[in-house]
Scaffold this active site. Sequence first.
Site: not given
Length: 427
Positions: A338-339, A66, A313, A273-274
């Site tokens: 988010n694509p 966001e 990052g 990984p996220r």
Amino acid sequence: MSAPFLYRAWVAASMVLLPFATFIETKKLRRAGVTVLRAHEKIGHATEPREEGVPLVWFHAASVGESLSVLALIARMGVHLPNAQFLITSGTPSSAKLLASRLPPRSVHQFAPFDAPGPLRRFLKHWRPDAAVFVESEIWPQMLRRTYATGAKMAMVNARLSDRSMARWRKYPKSARYLLEVFSLILTQNDKMAQGMVDMHAPADRVARGINIKSMAGPLPVDEDALFEARAALGHRPVWVASSTHEGEEQAVLAAHKTLLETHPDLCLILAPRHPERGTEVMNLIAGAGLSLTRRSRGDMPGGQVFLADTLGELGLWYDLSDIVFLGGSLKLIGGHNPFEVAQSGAYVLSGPHVAAFTETYGEMETLGAARIVADGADLAARVNHLLRNDADRTKACTAARDFIEGRTDMLDGIATRLISALELTP
């Protein structure tokens, strides 16, 4: 409109809970490397000055996604408002770290204050925002009402609430109306959400469909020196990326990669990984699958059969190395990720079927040929194999991804202009 009982009860509860929340949050921020001084932003103590004599526009967003999504919007509003200062608040250390290197001109970041009387009073007294923009689903009762009480004009952009959240708010119509009436404009992601906000008793004449502003964020940053080193390390090896994967998804990705290695023995998988803190866990999964690896958190560049990109990052760097990106959070019931960030890099997007958070987006991208939903790990392997074997199809897919992004950037000026008007800011 007088404050409903639920609001007054929350105010009272927040005063009791504040000492405990302060202790827990400060400890968490300190573990993440945040200084004590900056941690005190959570209780309303500013660490940056407010410029005198200029309007200040405050953007509040909760998460990394966001926060990054509003940067392009702020930059465009800054063009129309050359004298304005912009404040961005968020709640997580990771968002603060990423924003630090990407802030638009005349912008500062602070951690959002707790939704309690003392922190908000100090925060608003220092910053005195002329306008406030809340992103997606941030409905903090006191933050909204106390900001409104200062006379600041307010808007919500990219409004998105889950069906469960909306159903819960509809049970308390007086409270929902009390909170949503503060907004001069509510821009939702789609028509369904616009109707949902009206059903929650938002003023119907102030609700409008916007677009998902995550599609308007600029490309992820890329360290050109690191990109050169990574390309040199890979040489002519083919590469595919699996990013933002969650627990329980890496096994399917690694199984797909082992299948692909049977026909593409020099193929490299970049696995990001996220949550980078899961790096050791994911490393053990890779080793357990019998695959060789290198690891970014050790300072490595891509090599081995799998490159574990367990840093924060650097996704833009890895996306630039491949035309094929699988986005995680989609093989499990997580809702997808988010694509737009992938398409911004000109790569083709593959995703699992669980993309509730981006249903409309994936529908549009699939229609244009910019993305493809895969059923499971086996389907993923088959699709990646097809793209690796067919240069023309891969090039066509990447072109479609770039065309998808270009078709949406023209909307950015319209959103910025609409916000400036609704917030009664003077260009």
